[in-house]
Write an enzyme that holds these catalytic residues in place. Structure first.
Site, short mmCIF file in Angstrom:
data_model
loop_
_atom_site.label_atom_id
_atom_site.label_comp_id
_atom_site.label_asym_id
_atom_site.label_seq_id
_atom_site.Cartn_x
_atom_site.Cartn_y
_atom_site.Cartn_z
N HIS A 135 50.73 43.12 -6.70
CA HIS A 135 49.97 44.15 -5.87
C HIS A 135 49.49 45.08 -7.10
CE1 HIS A 135 50.91 42.41 -2.18
NE2 HIS A 135 52.36 42.38 -2.53
C1 X5A Z 1 55.76 41.57 -4.07
C2 X5A Z 1 55.99 41.68 -2.51
C3 X5A Z 1 55.82 43.20 -0.69
C4 X5A Z 1 55.53 44.76 -0.43
C5 X5A Z 1 55.85 44.88 1.03
C6 X5A Z 1 55.84 46.50 1.14
N1 X5A Z 1 55.61 42.89 -2.16
N2 X5A Z 1 56.29 46.67 2.67
O1 X5A Z 1 56.35 40.87 -2.00
ZN ZN Z 2 55.32 39.29 -0.98
#
Ligand code: X5A
Ligand code: ZN
EC number: 3.5.1.48
Length: 661
Positions: A135
């Site tokens: 992300h």
């Molecule tokens: C890497 C990952 C998820 C973030 C979720 C926030 N991130 N609600 O799985």
């Molecule tokens: Zn994830």
């Protein structure tokens, strides 16, 4: 060669210092649980363990802005309040005084893994890291991610090794929008992601996570999003696209390996069993010469995470895949999603401009069938075990067979140029027993065929007893059909519940075979497709690479997954017409649905040409290239559409192939 495992204990240092229900799941125990799982199963000691080193500032600069790197660096000296305040400027992120060190180790681990694979020190590997990366953006932390580990790995592979085609497969339950942005206009990196989407109501709630985001400029068609829209979908185990194999033909596969798509995960709430990750991994192994670098992303249910990681590593190491349980029926919503990807991508991919089967298969469990057997707390444990045949049941409890591939040949061994590690079958079943089997088929066995038959029966027994993983046998052209006949009978006599026969060339289905669903007989021969029953049909061998891939990915593989065989007999009879690379791909693809238990029977005329690559494919090596992509002919498509239309009521996985226009 082998599998690398990149890790450093320091990556357990970062953790949430205040109350935040959204972020608390990203905890240090994730790494220790995964590592403990690998240790307990003896998998860690089979890997080449590399200790992660921090990525340099220059390396981080391949993706991130100097200002952002400096900002993350500064968090080392902030106090708790300042860290909290900074964290709130981003979406679903927390900083800790050790974040900078951990995130540099995580990025460094991904780069080291690429180095290990591209220098040839190992075949493939996994980097167990925190924080995750997919992300994270050029100048922003996001969704627990600080530096974009996989994007950095791709840039590094391009810059340091001059790679021109890299495939990123993101099977985390969230859309890796960070990776998508970074390579949005870059045709050298194909980013494929599937993710829970629910028409935009699942985190990160972005319109650009939908199927119609395909990339921009030069990069159009190099972003492929497969959004799942059903709130509590079942597992979607295998599903990807021909073009990455035929036209894109990556030199390296990077996996954003998030296991929050696995069963039990509090964040993903999906149903993929740990075994699904073994199958996903094995399907990717036919690409890029098996050069796979996987980097951990999400995965928040410790037990499920550990099991899924083990499944992946086991498969990277070359162990056979455990069977997928449950009903192989794709849900309507999943079919619609796949259709929408096809529609969005069709302008960019020749292979999609035809009607059949650009998709491998998508398997889902029906809601009643939710198999939660891994979770102690789960109420609905009983499910799928009884769908296992007694034979499989027995085999699943054992470690991988001691012998990988064995050969019994009527042709001298030296003429076959077999790869190292292939064992020549010396043993044979008893002469009287062989004769008894042969007597049933007297007219078709010559005396000199008997010795070979005895050896082949012994190979079959070895596979069914879990002593041998798979095998190749040759026969005289005349004896191939009779041998296959005997082998089927012996499989049935030995409690196999479902035997898949893929018979190429002039081989007829044995006349006395009952059509009771225990044998699925697919004959690839002749000029026209024909259907005798739901378990007995034939189709011509396509002459184009597009047609051949459609046959394998759109018909054979979905059928094999739907049938769930405990044994595959792959027979190349007289005039089978299969080329080297085709035979290897067929064998490689058939391995997954049957846990590797394939006996290939080849008429001796063609074995000299085929033996080596067939043995390599059964061994788990990447099949040679099919050659330049050529579009399927209308006749080839028509034959496959004919079968699909008539068979999909019974074989639901065929539904993932596109419907006629
Ligand atoms: C890497 C990952 C998820 C973030 C979720 C926030 N991130 N609600 O799985
Ligand atoms: Zn994830």
């Amino acid at each position: 060669m082998g599998t690398a495992l990149v890790y450093h204990e320091d990556m357990t240092a970062t953790r949430l210092l205040w109350d935040d229900p959204e972020c608390e799941i990203e905890c240090p125990e994730r790494l220790t649980a995964a590592l403990d799982g690998l240790r307990q199963r003896g998998l860690e000691e089979r890997c080449l363990c590399l200790s992660a080193c921090e990525a340099s500032e220059e390396e981080l600069g391949l993706v991130h802005s100097p200002e952002y790197i400096a900002l993350v660096q500064k968090t080392q000296t902030l106090d708790k309040e300042e860290l909290h305040a900074l964290s709130k400027q981003y979406n679903a992120v927390y900083f800790h005084p050790d974040t900078f060190h951990c995130a540099r180790l995580a990025a460094g681990a991904a780069l080291q893994l690429v180095d290990a694979v591209l220098t040839g020190a190992v075949h493939n590997g996994l980097a167990l890291v925190r924080p995750p990366g997919h992300h994270s953006q050029r100048a922003a932390a996001n969704g627990f991610c600080v530096f974009n580990n996989v994007a950095l790995a791709a840039k590094h592979a391009k810059q340091k090794y001059g790679l021109q085609r890299i495939l990123i497969v993101d099977w985390d339950v969230h859309h890796g929008q960070g990776i998508q942005y970074i390579f949005n206009d870059d045709p050298s990196v194909l980013y494929f992601s599937w993710h829970r989407y629910e028409h935009g109501s699942f985190w990160p709630f972005l319109p650009e996570s939908d199927a119609d985001a395909v990339g921009q400029g030069q990069g159009q068609g190099f972003t492929v999003n497969l959004p799942w829209n059903q709130a509590y979908p079942e597992s979607h185990c295998e599903d990807w696209r021909v073009e990455s194999h035929s036209s894109f033909d990556p030199e390296l596969v990077l996996v954003s390996a998030g296991f929050d798509s696995a069963i039990g995960d509090p964040e993903g709430q999906m149903q993929a069993t740990p075994e699904c990750f073994a199958h996903l991994t094995q399907l990717l192994q036919v690409l890029a010469g098996g050069r796979i670098c996987a980097v951990l992303e999400g995965g928040y249910h410790l037990e499920s995470l550990a099991q899924s990681v083990c499944m992946m590593v086991q498969t990277l190491l070359g162990d056979p895949t455990p069977p997928l349980l449950g009903l192989m029926v794709p849900c309507q919503s999943a079919l619609e999603s796949i259709q929408s990807v096809q529609t969005a991508q069709t302008p960019y991919w020749t292979s999609l401009q035809q009607n059949v089967a650009p998709v491998l298969s998508s398997s889902t469990h029906s809601p009643e069938e939710r198999s939660l057997r891994l979770l102690g707390e789960s109420p609905t444990c009983a499910v799928a075990e009884d769908s296992l045949s007694p034979l499989l049941d027995q085999l699943c409890l054992r470690p991988a067979p001691p012998i990988c591939t064995a050969v019994a040949s009527t042709v001298p061994g030296a003429a076959l140029c077999l790869p190292p590690g292939v064992l020549h079958q010396e043993g044979s079943v008893l002469r009287e027993e062989t004769e008894a089997w042969a007597r049933l088929h007297k007219s078709r066995f010559q005396d000199e065929d008997l010795a070979t038959l005895g050896k082949i029966l012994c190979l079959l027994d070895g596979i069914m007893d879990g002593q041998i993983r798979n095998a190749i046998a040759t026969t005289t052209a005349l004896a191939t059909a009779a041998t296959l006949d005997v082998l089927i009978q012996r499989c049935l006599a030995r409690r196999a519940q479902r035997v898949l026969c893929v018979a190429l060339g002039q081989l007829d289905r044995p006349l006395d075979l009952a059509d009771d669903g225990r044998i699925l007989w697919l004959n690839i021969r002749g000029k026209d497709a024909a259907i005798q029953s739901m378990f007995h049909f034939s189709t011509p061998l396509p002459q184009t690479t597009g047609g051949f891939l459609s046959l394998i990915l759109g018909l054979v593989l979905p059928l094999a997954y739907g049938f769930q065989p405990d044994m595959v007999l792959m027979a190349l009879g007289p005039a089978h017409g299969l080329q080297n690379a085709q035979a290897a791909l067929l064998a490689a693809m058939l391995r997954s649905p049957v846990g590797g238990r394939i006996l290939a029977v080849v008429e001796e005329e063609s074995i000299r040409l085929l033996a080596r690559s067939l043995a390599q494919a059964l061994h788990g090596e990447t099949p040679p290239s099919l050659g330049p992509f050529s579009k399927a002919t209308p006749e080839e498509i028509q034959a496959l559409m004919f079968l699909k239309a008539r068979l999909e009521a019974r074989w639901k996985l065929l539904q993932v192939a596109a419907p006629p226009p």
